[in-house]
Design a protein around this motif. Structure first.
Motif, PDB file in Angstrom:
ATOM      1  N   ALA A 154       0.845  -1.211  -0.014  1.00  0.00           N
ATOM      2  CA  ALA A 154      -0.216   0.880   0.237  1.00  0.00           C
ATOM      3  C   ALA A 154       1.113   1.429   0.503  1.00  0.00           C
ATOM      4  O   ALA A 154      -0.069   2.575   0.286  1.00  0.00           O
ATOM      5  N   ARG A 155       2.449   1.196  -0.038  1.00  0.00           N
ATOM      6  CA  ARG A 155       3.135   1.991   0.657  1.00  0.00           C
ATOM      7  C   ARG A 155       2.622   3.442   1.309  1.00  0.00           C
ATOM      8  O   ARG A 155       3.582   3.899   1.009  1.00  0.00           O
ATOM      9  N   TYR A 156       2.871   2.302   2.537  1.00  0.00           N
ATOM     10  CA  TYR A 156       2.641   3.042   3.879  1.00  0.00           C
ATOM     11  C   TYR A 156       3.764   3.890   3.970  1.00  0.00           C
ATOM     12  O   TYR A 156       5.266   3.089   4.268  1.00  0.00           O
ATOM     13  N   ALA A 157       3.417   4.880   4.245  1.00  0.00           N
ATOM     14  CA  ALA A 157       4.425   6.039   5.001  1.00  0.00           C
ATOM     15  C   ALA A 157       4.211   6.967   6.115  1.00  0.00           C
ATOM     16  O   ALA A 157       3.218   7.465   6.083  1.00  0.00           O
ATOM     17  N   ASP A 158       4.855   7.072   7.427  1.00  0.00           N
ATOM     18  CA  ASP A 158       4.715   8.031   8.099  1.00  0.00           C
ATOM     19  C   ASP A 158       4.973   9.730   7.512  1.00  0.00           C
ATOM     20  O   ASP A 158       4.675  10.587   8.839  1.00  0.00           O
ATOM     21  N   SER A 159       5.858   9.410   6.462  1.00  0.00           N
ATOM     22  CA  SER A 159       6.009  10.907   6.308  1.00  0.00           C
ATOM     23  C   SER A 159       5.449  11.387   4.585  1.00  0.00           C
ATOM     24  O   SER A 159       4.658  10.360   4.555  1.00  0.00           O
ATOM     25  N   GLU A 160       5.612  12.956   4.300  1.00  0.00           N
ATOM     26  CA  GLU A 160       4.730  13.428   3.067  1.00  0.00           C
ATOM     27  C   GLU A 160       6.154  12.217   1.867  1.00  0.00           C
ATOM     28  O   GLU A 160       5.596  12.332   1.018  1.00  0.00           O
ATOM     29  N   GLY A 161       7.228  12.199   1.997  1.00  0.00           N
ATOM     30  CA  GLY A 161       7.970  11.482   0.955  1.00  0.00           C
ATOM     31  C   GLY A 161       8.934  12.900  -0.491  1.00  0.00           C
ATOM     32  O   GLY A 161       9.246  12.279  -0.995  1.00  0.00           O
TER      33      GLY A 161
ATOM     34  N   GLY B  34      10.940  16.832  -0.379  1.00  0.00           N
ATOM     35  CA  GLY B  34      11.138  18.087   0.020  1.00  0.00           C
ATOM     36  C   GLY B  34      11.366  17.893   1.804  1.00  0.00           C
ATOM     37  O   GLY B  34      12.494  17.849   1.405  1.00  0.00           O
ATOM     38  N   VAL B  35      10.942  18.612   2.522  1.00  0.00           N
ATOM     39  CA  VAL B  35      11.279  18.487   3.660  1.00  0.00           C
ATOM     40  C   VAL B  35      10.690  16.846   4.281  1.00  0.00           C
ATOM     41  O   VAL B  35      11.242  17.309   5.575  1.00  0.00           O
ATOM     42  N   ASP B  36       9.866  16.499   4.091  1.00  0.00           N
ATOM     43  CA  ASP B  36       9.613  14.678   4.079  1.00  0.00           C
ATOM     44  C   ASP B  36       8.419  14.943   6.072  1.00  0.00           C
ATOM     45  O   ASP B  36       9.505  14.673   6.622  1.00  0.00           O
ATOM     46  N   ARG B  37       8.134  15.832   5.793  1.00  0.00           N
ATOM     47  CA  ARG B  37       6.883  16.113   7.235  1.00  0.00           C
ATOM     48  C   ARG B  37       6.967  14.901   7.356  1.00  0.00           C
ATOM     49  O   ARG B  37       5.622  14.333   6.771  1.00  0.00           O
ATOM     50  N   SER B  38       6.338  14.559   8.802  1.00  0.00           N
ATOM     51  CA  SER B  38       5.294  13.465   9.354  1.00  0.00           C
ATOM     52  C   SER B  38       3.927  14.000   8.355  1.00  0.00           C
ATOM     53  O   SER B  38       3.272  15.052   8.432  1.00  0.00           O
ATOM     54  N   ARG B  39       3.094  13.078   8.538  1.00  0.00           N
ATOM     55  CA  ARG B  39       1.934  12.674   8.594  1.00  0.00           C
ATOM     56  C   ARG B  39       1.268  11.599   8.964  1.00  0.00           C
ATOM     57  O   ARG B  39       1.302  11.367   9.997  1.00  0.00           O
ATOM     58  N   LYS B  40      -0.483  11.897   9.683  1.00  0.00           N
ATOM     59  CA  LYS B  40      -0.686  11.325  10.947  1.00  0.00           C
ATOM     60  C   LYS B  40      -1.702  10.207  10.241  1.00  0.00           C
ATOM     61  O   LYS B  40      -2.909  10.930  10.014  1.00  0.00           O
ATOM     62  N   VAL B  41      -0.741   9.138   9.979  1.00  0.00           N
ATOM     63  CA  VAL B  41      -1.802   8.311   8.817  1.00  0.00           C
ATOM     64  C   VAL B  41      -1.356   6.490   9.863  1.00  0.00           C
ATOM     65  O   VAL B  41      -2.252   6.087   9.555  1.00  0.00           O
ATOM     66  N   TRP B  42      -1.631   6.888  11.219  1.00  0.00           N
ATOM     67  CA  TRP B  42      -1.646   5.940  12.429  1.00  0.00           C
ATOM     68  C   TRP B  42      -2.634   5.076  12.361  1.00  0.00           C
ATOM     69  O   TRP B  42      -2.723   3.611  11.890  1.00  0.00           O
ATOM     70  N   LYS B  43      -4.084   6.038  12.444  1.00  0.00           N
ATOM     71  CA  LYS B  43      -4.903   4.933  12.187  1.00  0.00           C
ATOM     72  C   LYS B  43      -5.036   3.850  11.492  1.00  0.00           C
ATOM     73  O   LYS B  43      -5.557   2.909  11.157  1.00  0.00           O
TER      74      LYS B  43
ATOM     75  N   LEU C 109      -2.078   7.461   0.741  1.00  0.00           N
ATOM     76  CA  LEU C 109      -0.650   6.860   1.318  1.00  0.00           C
ATOM     77  C   LEU C 109       0.432   7.328   0.421  1.00  0.00           C
ATOM     78  O   LEU C 109       1.530   6.942   0.724  1.00  0.00           O
ATOM     79  N   GLY C 110       0.098   7.436  -1.376  1.00  0.00           N
ATOM     80  CA  GLY C 110       1.170   7.743  -1.318  1.00  0.00           C
ATOM     81  C   GLY C 110       1.948   9.159  -0.996  1.00  0.00           C
ATOM     82  O   GLY C 110       1.861   9.966  -0.237  1.00  0.00           O
ATOM     83  N   VAL C 111       3.118   9.272  -2.110  1.00  0.00           N
ATOM     84  CA  VAL C 111       3.226  10.964  -1.977  1.00  0.00           C
ATOM     85  C   VAL C 111       2.763  11.962  -2.061  1.00  0.00           C
ATOM     86  O   VAL C 111       1.516  11.999  -2.721  1.00  0.00           O
ATOM     87  N   TRP C 112       2.977  13.304  -1.669  1.00  0.00           N
ATOM     88  CA  TRP C 112       2.151  14.002  -1.331  1.00  0.00           C
ATOM     89  C   TRP C 112       3.324  15.139  -1.163  1.00  0.00           C
ATOM     90  O   TRP C 112       4.123  15.511  -0.327  1.00  0.00           O
ATOM     91  N   ASP C 113       2.865  16.395  -1.977  1.00  0.00           N
ATOM     92  CA  ASP C 113       2.973  17.500  -2.100  1.00  0.00           C
ATOM     93  C   ASP C 113       1.550  18.484  -1.933  1.00  0.00           C
ATOM     94  O   ASP C 113       0.969  18.503  -2.949  1.00  0.00           O
ATOM     95  N   ASP C 114       2.198  19.467  -0.749  1.00  0.00           N
ATOM     96  CA  ASP C 114       1.003  20.571  -0.636  1.00  0.00           C
ATOM     97  C   ASP C 114       1.540  21.681  -1.829  1.00  0.00           C
ATOM     98  O   ASP C 114       1.108  22.281  -0.582  1.00  0.00           O
ATOM     99  N   GLU C 115       2.409  21.928  -1.669  1.00  0.00           N
ATOM    100  CA  GLU C 115       2.631  22.506  -2.661  1.00  0.00           C
ATOM    101  C   GLU C 115       3.613  22.685  -4.082  1.00  0.00           C
ATOM    102  O   GLU C 115       4.784  22.959  -4.268  1.00  0.00           O
ATOM    103  N   PRO C 116       3.244  22.201  -4.369  1.00  0.00           N
ATOM    104  CA  PRO C 116       3.405  21.226  -6.335  1.00  0.00           C
ATOM    105  C   PRO C 116       3.108  22.678  -6.839  1.00  0.00           C
ATOM    106  O   PRO C 116       2.984  24.330  -6.834  1.00  0.00           O
ATOM    107  N   VAL C 117       4.578  22.553  -7.921  1.00  0.00           N
ATOM    108  CA  VAL C 117       4.308  23.761  -8.747  1.00  0.00           C
ATOM    109  C   VAL C 117       3.262  23.621  -9.471  1.00  0.00           C
ATOM    110  O   VAL C 117       3.068  24.820 -10.134  1.00  0.00           O
TER     111      VAL C 117
END
Length: 197
Positions: A95-102, A104-113, A157-165
């Motif tokens: 499922a490509r689970y990760a606790d971070s966005e993947g 640039g800054v690779d910020r943490s995200r809350k997907v533990w639920k 769960l995929g890579v997340w970019d909250d400031e895309p070009v």
């Protein structure tokens, strides 16, 4: 296709054993002896829970290594919370689970639920069709529950970019990721190439 006759003098327990024995015999080989009790317990415990057996478990099983004792061990391991933890770890890779966005800054995200939902799904032996439906459309059920909505975390769960070009490109990339991973996870097909073809 008829399975070869079982040789009851051996420890064969299923028709698969008979097929394997016949194949080995054709090659002039014979099956290995059954593993000693400590090794057998270690194998099944590592396989089902990812953890080694405790010294107490090894001692108890060594004192009574019968088929019934082995079955009891398997049932105990399947009922263990560690069973879900072990098998969830494999599904999280799919499922490509990760606790971070993947990015640039690779910020943490809350997907533990979602992770906890998976562990519970494996431990309660959730039917596979329900397991799939909840992850793909749990929020679209006639009466969605908190759990069925959490299950849709699969799609987030995929890579997340909250400031895309290019926001439009990022949007379609995220949709493509969900479709591609869904095809791989639930159909066993790599369908990413369908985006261009």
């Amino acid at each position: 296709f008829d399975a070869p006759q079982r040789n009851e003098a051996r420890d064969s327990t299923s028709s698969i054993d008979s097929l394997i024995r016949a194949s080995l015999a054709k090659s002039g080989m014979s099956p290995a002896d059954q593993a000693p009790p400590a090794e057998l317990l270690r194998r099944v415990t590592l396989d089902l829970t990812g953890l080694p057996p405790t010294p107490e478990e090894l001692a108890a099983f060594a004192n009574a290594p019968t088929t019934d004792a082995y079955q009891a061990v398997v049932e105990r391991l399947l009922d263990s919370k560690h069973f879900g933890e072990r098998w969830t770890s494999l599904w999280m890779d799919v499922a490509r689970y990760a606790d971070s966005e993947g990015l640039g800054v690779d910020r943490s995200r809350k997907v533990w639920k979602y992770r906890d939902w998976l562990i519970e799904a494996f431990n309660e032996d959730k039917p596979y069709d329900r397991f799939i439906r909840e992850q793909l459309a749990g929020d679209e059920f006639k009466e969605p529950t908190a759990d069925s909505i959490i299950a849709t975390g699969f799609q987030r769960l995929g890579v997340w970019d909250d400031e895309p070009v290019d926001p439009d490109q990022a949007y379609f990339d995220s949709l493509d990721d969900v479709v591609s991973v869904s095809g791989q996870a639930f159909l066993g097909l790599t369908i990413g190439c369908a985006r261009c073809h």
